[in-house]
Design a protein around this motif. Structure first.
Motif, mmCIF file in Angstrom:
data_model
loop_
_atom_site.group_PDB
_atom_site.id
_atom_site.type_symbol
_atom_site.label_atom_id
_atom_site.label_comp_id
_atom_site.label_asym_id
_atom_site.label_seq_id
_atom_site.Cartn_x
_atom_site.Cartn_y
_atom_site.Cartn_z
ATOM 1 N N TYR A 1 -9.329 1.953 3.488
ATOM 2 C CA TYR A 1 -8.025 1.802 2.205
ATOM 3 C C TYR A 1 -7.208 3.285 3.168
ATOM 4 N N ILE A 2 -7.541 4.162 3.171
ATOM 5 C CA ILE A 2 -6.879 5.063 3.773
ATOM 6 C C ILE A 2 -6.718 4.926 5.231
ATOM 7 N N LEU A 3 -6.537 4.404 5.832
ATOM 8 C CA LEU A 3 -6.869 4.449 7.950
ATOM 9 C C LEU A 3 -6.130 3.173 7.888
ATOM 10 N N VAL A 4 -6.146 2.006 7.278
ATOM 11 C CA VAL A 4 -6.119 0.495 7.358
ATOM 12 C C VAL A 4 -5.037 0.531 6.497
ATOM 13 N N TRP A 5 -4.606 0.012 5.429
ATOM 14 C CA TRP A 5 -4.030 -0.130 4.517
ATOM 15 C C TRP A 5 -2.677 1.072 5.244
ATOM 16 N N LYS A 6 -0.832 0.230 4.765
ATOM 17 C CA LYS A 6 0.011 0.780 5.002
ATOM 18 C C LYS A 6 0.728 1.051 3.852
ATOM 19 N N SER A 7 1.651 2.236 4.151
ATOM 20 C CA SER A 7 2.745 2.473 3.032
ATOM 21 C C SER A 7 3.642 1.337 2.518
ATOM 22 N N VAL A 8 3.524 1.031 1.253
ATOM 23 C CA VAL A 8 4.513 -0.309 0.922
ATOM 24 C C VAL A 8 6.228 0.987 0.866
ATOM 25 N N SER A 9 6.987 0.360 1.997
ATOM 26 C CA SER A 9 8.728 1.226 1.498
ATOM 27 C C SER A 9 9.056 0.640 0.350
ATOM 28 N N VAL A 10 9.937 1.263 -0.973
ATOM 29 C CA VAL A 10 11.171 0.971 -1.810
ATOM 30 C C VAL A 10 11.551 0.896 -1.192
ATOM 31 N N ASP A 11 13.146 0.358 -1.762
ATOM 32 C CA ASP A 11 13.843 0.541 -1.970
ATOM 33 C C ASP A 11 15.360 -0.142 -3.156
ATOM 34 N N PRO A 12 15.169 0.151 -4.404
ATOM 35 C CA PRO A 12 15.587 -0.602 -5.921
ATOM 36 C C PRO A 12 17.134 -0.653 -5.025
ATOM 37 N N SER A 13 18.028 -0.623 -3.860
ATOM 38 C CA SER A 13 18.958 -1.380 -3.561
ATOM 39 C C SER A 13 18.830 -3.278 -3.581
ATOM 40 N N LEU A 14 17.196 -3.298 -3.338
ATOM 41 C CA LEU A 14 17.029 -4.523 -2.254
ATOM 42 C C LEU A 14 17.833 -5.587 -2.750
ATOM 43 N N SER A 15 17.146 -5.155 -4.252
ATOM 44 C CA SER A 15 17.095 -7.031 -4.863
ATOM 45 C C SER A 15 18.969 -7.137 -4.856
ATOM 46 N N ALA A 16 20.146 -6.352 -4.635
ATOM 47 C CA ALA A 16 21.213 -6.933 -5.035
ATOM 48 C C ALA A 16 21.782 -7.040 -3.883
ATOM 49 N N LYS A 17 21.029 -7.245 -2.829
ATOM 50 C CA LYS A 17 21.462 -7.924 -1.391
ATOM 51 C C LYS A 17 22.363 -9.657 -1.972
ATOM 52 N N GLN A 18 22.696 -9.374 -0.916
ATOM 53 C CA GLN A 18 23.879 -10.626 -0.874
ATOM 54 C C GLN A 18 22.693 -12.082 -0.605
ATOM 55 N N ILE A 19 21.829 -11.710 -0.120
ATOM 56 C CA ILE A 19 20.740 -13.252 0.536
ATOM 57 C C ILE A 19 19.883 -13.165 -0.762
ATOM 58 N N PHE A 20 19.600 -12.585 -1.556
ATOM 59 C CA PHE A 20 19.037 -13.234 -2.709
ATOM 60 C C PHE A 20 19.816 -13.994 -4.462
ATOM 61 N N ARG A 21 21.023 -13.818 -3.740
ATOM 62 C CA ARG A 21 21.785 -14.404 -4.733
ATOM 63 C C ARG A 21 22.341 -15.985 -4.032
ATOM 64 N N ASP A 22 22.069 -15.938 -2.546
ATOM 65 C CA ASP A 22 22.628 -16.835 -1.616
ATOM 66 C C ASP A 22 21.540 -17.712 -2.048
ATOM 67 N N PHE A 23 20.088 -17.542 -2.156
ATOM 68 C CA PHE A 23 18.554 -18.293 -2.407
ATOM 69 C C PHE A 23 19.303 -19.076 -3.942
ATOM 70 N N ASP A 24 19.634 -18.385 -4.827
ATOM 71 C CA ASP A 24 19.789 -19.421 -6.134
ATOM 72 C C ASP A 24 20.508 -20.430 -5.698
ATOM 73 N N HIS A 25 21.022 -20.539 -4.228
ATOM 74 C CA HIS A 25 22.557 -21.785 -4.526
ATOM 75 C C HIS A 25 21.819 -22.551 -3.276
ATOM 76 N N GLN A 26 20.685 -22.176 -2.686
ATOM 77 C CA GLN A 26 19.744 -22.885 -1.611
ATOM 78 C C GLN A 26 18.926 -23.830 -1.843
ATOM 79 N N LYS A 27 18.066 -25.169 -1.708
ATOM 80 C CA LYS A 27 16.945 -25.464 -1.797
ATOM 81 C C LYS A 27 15.935 -25.435 -0.869
#
Length: 187
Positions: free
Chosen positions: A26-52
């Motif tokens: 767990y310590i040597l092989v698993w990597k740390s997750v980066s967290v960016d609270p502003s990520l969900s505000a990106k335009q691409i996620f809103r664009d997904f809602d209007h695409q199939k």
């Protein structure tokens, strides 16, 4: 009575070795997750809602788009992936796959702010000796960014993933690189 104590000691030693191995992995092989609270505000996620969401064969499904993850090999091919997010007892699983029963893709397991990413392949029509045929693959690098540190069932998740993978070895060796944004609801 002496034999029971001896067997009990061996059992305790085996359990201790397993726990140390698991913690080390767990310590040597698993990597740390980066967290960016502003990520969900990106335009691409809103664009997904209007695409199939696209099918692997190029058509569109009736579902709202969940990702733009694409994989590029040495020959510059790309494919359409689907994204499934599941809350398992010990970890959160994010699966980027090309289909349902017969598919391949990547599985991301997240536990306590750390993750491991692996490729997988399975089929609904296995042949008798498929277990003998193992293809060499190795994840060379990966990166995962999520919009928050932890999730529960029903939470919305937004993320970004990159992966570089080696398939085969020797003269048959080639590389695959994938990257893209994804979103969904934890089930």
């Amino acid at each position: 009575m002496n034999k029971v104590r001896k067997a009990g000691r061996y059992l305790l030693i085996l359990i201790a070795v397993y726990l140390l191995y698991s913690a080390g992995r767990y310590i040597l092989v698993w990597k740390s997750v980066s967290v960016d609270p502003s990520l969900s505000a990106k335009q691409i996620f809103r664009d997904f809602d209007h695409q199939k969401q696209e099918y692997i064969d190029g058509g569109e499904s009736g579902d709202i788009k969940t990702n733009n993850f694409r994989v590029k090999t040495d020959s510059l091919s790309t494919e359409s992936y689907r994204c499934d997010i599941e809350d398992h007892p010990l970890s959160l699983w994010i699966r980027l796959s090309t289909g349902d029963e017969s598919s391949y893709g990547y599985l991301i397991k997240i536990t306590n702010g750390r993750y491991t990413l692996s490729s997988y392949h399975h089929t609904d029509a296995p042949r008798m000796f498929d277990f003998f045929s193992t293809e060499y693959d190795r994840i060379l690098s990966s990166r995962l960014i999520l919009n928050q540190a932890s999730y529960q069932k029903g939470d919305r998740i937004s993320g970004y993933v990159e992966v570089k993978e080696q398939k085969g070895y020797g003269a048959e060796k080639y590389f695959k690189e994938g990257k893209g944004y994804f979103k969904g609801i934890v089930r």
